[in-house]
Scaffold this motif. Structure first.
Motif, mmCIF file in Angstrom:
data_model
loop_
_atom_site.group_PDB
_atom_site.id
_atom_site.type_symbol
_atom_site.label_atom_id
_atom_site.label_comp_id
_atom_site.label_asym_id
_atom_site.label_seq_id
_atom_site.Cartn_x
_atom_site.Cartn_y
_atom_site.Cartn_z
ATOM 1 N N SER A 23 0.822 -1.208 0.000
ATOM 2 C CA SER A 23 0.000 0.000 0.000
ATOM 3 C C SER A 23 0.856 1.258 0.000
ATOM 4 C CB SER A 23 -0.907 0.012 1.231
ATOM 5 O OG SER A 23 -0.129 -0.006 2.420
ATOM 6 N N GLY A 24 2.163 1.106 0.295
ATOM 7 C CA GLY A 24 3.073 2.251 0.327
ATOM 8 C C GLY A 24 3.591 2.588 1.705
ATOM 9 N N ASP A 25 3.143 1.877 2.722
ATOM 10 C CA ASP A 25 3.586 2.139 4.089
ATOM 11 C C ASP A 25 4.964 1.525 4.327
ATOM 12 O OD1 ASP A 25 1.176 3.400 4.726
ATOM 13 O OD2 ASP A 25 0.224 1.498 5.254
ATOM 14 N N LEU A 26 5.909 2.358 4.771
ATOM 15 C CA LEU A 26 7.248 1.891 5.116
ATOM 16 C C LEU A 26 7.205 1.350 6.539
ATOM 17 C CD1 LEU A 26 10.295 1.591 4.708
ATOM 18 C CD2 LEU A 26 10.545 4.007 5.317
ATOM 19 N N LEU A 27 7.535 0.070 6.705
ATOM 20 C CA LEU A 27 7.469 -0.569 8.013
ATOM 21 C C LEU A 27 8.792 -0.499 8.763
ATOM 22 C CD1 LEU A 27 5.430 -3.769 7.036
ATOM 23 C CD2 LEU A 27 4.576 -1.625 8.007
ATOM 24 N N GLU A 28 9.892 -0.613 8.040
ATOM 25 C CA GLU A 28 11.193 -0.643 8.715
ATOM 26 C C GLU A 28 12.307 -0.408 7.695
ATOM 27 O OE1 GLU A 28 13.810 -3.768 11.472
ATOM 28 O OE2 GLU A 28 11.689 -4.146 11.065
ATOM 29 N N THR A 29 13.357 0.285 8.131
ATOM 30 C CA THR A 29 14.549 0.432 7.298
ATOM 31 C C THR A 29 15.762 -0.037 8.078
ATOM 32 O OG1 THR A 29 15.012 2.699 8.033
ATOM 33 C CG2 THR A 29 13.597 2.445 6.103
ATOM 34 N N TRP A 30 16.762 -0.482 7.351
ATOM 35 C CA TRP A 30 18.035 -0.859 7.951
ATOM 36 C C TRP A 30 19.103 -0.820 6.866
ATOM 37 C CZ3 TRP A 30 14.392 -4.136 6.227
ATOM 38 C CH2 TRP A 30 14.773 -5.262 5.489
ATOM 39 N N GLU A 31 20.348 -0.934 7.264
ATOM 40 C CA GLU A 31 21.458 -0.880 6.320
ATOM 41 C C GLU A 31 22.400 -2.051 6.540
ATOM 42 O OE1 GLU A 31 23.421 2.879 6.640
ATOM 43 O OE2 GLU A 31 21.757 4.011 5.752
ATOM 44 N N ILE A 32 23.042 -2.454 5.461
ATOM 45 C CA ILE A 32 24.111 -3.454 5.535
ATOM 46 C C ILE A 32 25.314 -2.895 4.774
ATOM 47 C CG2 ILE A 32 22.512 -5.403 5.748
ATOM 48 C CD1 ILE A 32 22.991 -6.024 2.791
ATOM 49 N N GLU A 120 9.869 9.523 -5.464
ATOM 50 C CA GLU A 120 9.318 10.862 -5.203
ATOM 51 C C GLU A 120 7.980 11.052 -5.913
ATOM 52 O OE1 GLU A 120 10.141 13.297 -3.229
ATOM 53 O OE2 GLU A 120 12.076 12.599 -2.487
ATOM 54 N N MET A 121 7.815 10.463 -7.089
ATOM 55 C CA MET A 121 6.535 10.547 -7.785
ATOM 56 C C MET A 121 5.450 9.798 -7.018
ATOM 57 S SD MET A 121 5.185 8.734 -11.257
ATOM 58 C CE MET A 121 4.785 7.301 -10.247
ATOM 59 N N TRP A 122 5.829 8.668 -6.435
ATOM 60 C CA TRP A 122 4.850 7.800 -5.779
ATOM 61 C C TRP A 122 4.396 8.353 -4.431
ATOM 62 C CZ3 TRP A 122 6.037 2.731 -2.822
ATOM 63 C CH2 TRP A 122 4.852 2.010 -2.595
ATOM 64 N N GLN A 123 5.388 8.726 -3.584
ATOM 65 C CA GLN A 123 5.041 9.097 -2.221
ATOM 66 C C GLN A 123 5.741 10.371 -1.734
ATOM 67 O OE1 GLN A 123 2.754 7.655 -0.491
ATOM 68 N NE2 GLN A 123 2.425 5.717 -1.547
ATOM 69 N N GLY A 124 6.366 11.138 -2.619
ATOM 70 C CA GLY A 124 7.150 12.287 -2.189
ATOM 71 C C GLY A 124 6.738 13.594 -2.830
ATOM 72 N N ARG A 294 9.187 21.678 -7.223
ATOM 73 C CA ARG A 294 8.925 21.169 -5.881
ATOM 74 C C ARG A 294 10.232 20.662 -5.269
ATOM 75 N NH1 ARG A 294 4.816 23.295 -6.896
ATOM 76 N NH2 ARG A 294 2.693 22.467 -6.929
ATOM 77 N N LEU A 295 10.317 20.750 -3.960
ATOM 78 C CA LEU A 295 11.441 20.157 -3.247
ATOM 79 C C LEU A 295 11.135 18.691 -2.973
ATOM 80 C CD1 LEU A 295 12.265 22.983 -0.682
ATOM 81 C CD2 LEU A 295 13.620 22.345 -2.691
ATOM 82 N N ALA A 296 12.148 17.841 -3.079
ATOM 83 C CA ALA A 296 11.990 16.429 -2.749
ATOM 84 C C ALA A 296 11.639 16.288 -1.267
ATOM 85 C CB ALA A 296 13.267 15.670 -3.070
ATOM 86 N N ALA A 302 14.202 7.872 -0.765
ATOM 87 C CA ALA A 302 13.530 7.910 -2.071
ATOM 88 C C ALA A 302 13.817 6.657 -2.880
ATOM 89 C CB ALA A 302 13.963 9.158 -2.844
ATOM 90 N N GLY A 303 15.050 6.156 -2.808
ATOM 91 C CA GLY A 303 15.426 4.992 -3.601
ATOM 92 C C GLY A 303 14.685 3.729 -3.207
ATOM 93 N N ILE A 304 14.483 3.525 -1.906
ATOM 94 C CA ILE A 304 13.784 2.296 -1.505
ATOM 95 C C ILE A 304 12.288 2.411 -1.814
ATOM 96 C CG2 ILE A 304 15.504 1.556 0.182
ATOM 97 C CD1 ILE A 304 13.734 2.677 2.405
ATOM 98 N N TYR A 305 11.729 3.615 -1.710
ATOM 99 C CA TYR A 305 10.335 3.801 -2.136
ATOM 100 C C TYR A 305 10.197 3.507 -3.625
ATOM 101 C CZ TYR A 305 8.316 5.961 2.074
ATOM 102 O OH TYR A 305 7.807 6.192 3.340
ATOM 103 N N GLY A 306 11.132 4.041 -4.412
ATOM 104 C CA GLY A 306 11.061 3.828 -5.856
ATOM 105 C C GLY A 306 11.235 2.359 -6.228
ATOM 106 N N GLY A 307 12.101 1.670 -5.485
ATOM 107 C CA GLY A 307 12.288 0.242 -5.742
ATOM 108 C C GLY A 307 10.990 -0.527 -5.577
#
Length: 313
Positions: A23-32, A120-124, A294-296, A302-307
């Motif tokens: 649906s577009g909801d970000l639940l969690e982020t992390w990095e490796i 950014e188009m989708w949710q930004g 518009r400002l981002a 943005a990259g993980i949303y776009g993915g």
């Protein structure tokens, strides 16, 4: 549509990952870490393991995952073939097939700047628009093009290389790409510092707070311009002139509804947008003069949303 999806943004030092609801909801982020040794042979293995670990941790079945969408720092064709990512050590291979085999999931991949534009188009900052150009003003100048809601990648994934639009042909120093006079040599965070240092050396009589700014950064220049320093204002105007002219050129070809401006330098806000707008209108074809700016809004996410948005297509 299944319940979950993963977004992945591969950087030279770290890989940003996100677990989303479709649906577009970000639940969690992390990095490796990005392990670039052995020509980047471990990168996809590490991503696959990170996905597996997160599925186990959350008790999520593969059957509930729509897939993995990924931004890659280099040109990538519409079939998922990477055409060399020098920062990762990758040559030419199909990254979608390779990660798909490792995970058993659907994989979609694109150039990282294009994928960020899609986010950014989708949710930004570009939400509500279907035709947009995103420009990222950071260490360099990056770009992404979305037409009809879809990424415009070009024949071999090199569409959106806005930073390498030639602006001048008399610059004595080469750009990182090997050419001379590229937009990012002047309009990036490094670029505005570069042109400011040149200006200060050529005009030793000018009094400006920038002579004592240590270190001299793009933020220091914009802050000084906001405070009314004449030299700083002139430098911002120069950057606005070059960006406005470049965007007017882009609009003649793509006719976007909106330009979305991101990257660290975009934090300067309205003083930057105002300098761009007035020069854009000056150079734009009449049918494109009402293009919005518009400002981002999504920052480094943005990259993980776009993915994820790629997977949903």
């Amino acid at each position: 549509m299944k319940t979950y999806a993963f977004g992945v943004d591969i950087g030279g030092t770290t890989i940003k990952m996100g677990l989303f609801r479709t649906s577009g909801d970000l639940l969690e982020t992390w990095e490796i870490p990005t392990r670039t040794e052995a020509e980047g042979a471990h990168i996809l293995e590490d991503i696959a393991q990170a996905v597996e670990d997160k599925l186990t941790e959350k008790g999520i079945s593969r059957l509930d995952v729509e897939g993995i969408g990924m931004g890659v720092p280099g040109p990538i064709g519409p079939d998922g073939t990477v055409f060399r990512c020098v920062n990762l050590g990758w040559g030419v291979f199909n990254v979608e097939q390779s990660l798909g085999q490792l995970t058993g999931l659907k994989v979609r991949a694109g150039n990282d700047a294009n994928v960020a534009a899609l986010g950014e188009m989708w949710q930004g900052g570009g939400k509500g628009y279907r035709d947009l150009v995103m420009i990222t003003l950071g260490t360099g100048v990056g770009g992404g093009v979305i037409l009809g809601g879809k990424i415009l990648a070009g024949a071999n994934g090199a569409a959106g290389e806005i930073g390498h639009i030639p602006m001048r042909d008399d610059d004595p120093e080469p750009c990182g790409c090997g050419k001379r006079g590229c937009l990012e040599q002047y309009a990036s965070a490094n670029g505005i510092v570069r042109i400011t240092r040149r200006h200060l050396a050529a005009h030793p009589e000018e009094e400006t707070v920038l002579r004592t700014a240590e270190p001299l950064t793009s933020k220091a220049i914009f802050d000084a311009a906001k405070a009314g320093d004449a030299t700083a204002v002139a430098m911002v105007e120069e950057v606005g002139y070059l960006l406005g002219k470049a965007m007017a050129t882009i609009a003649c070809v793509l006719n976007p509804e909106v330009f979305v401006i991101g990257g660290g330098m975009s934090k300067a806000g309205e003083i930057l947008l105002d300098a761009i707008r007035k020069n854009y209108v000056r150079f734009a074809f009449h049918a494109s003069r009402e293009t919005q700016f518009r400002l981002a809004e999504l920052g480094n996410s943005a990259g993980i949303y776009g993915g994820v948005r790629m997977v949903l297509e």
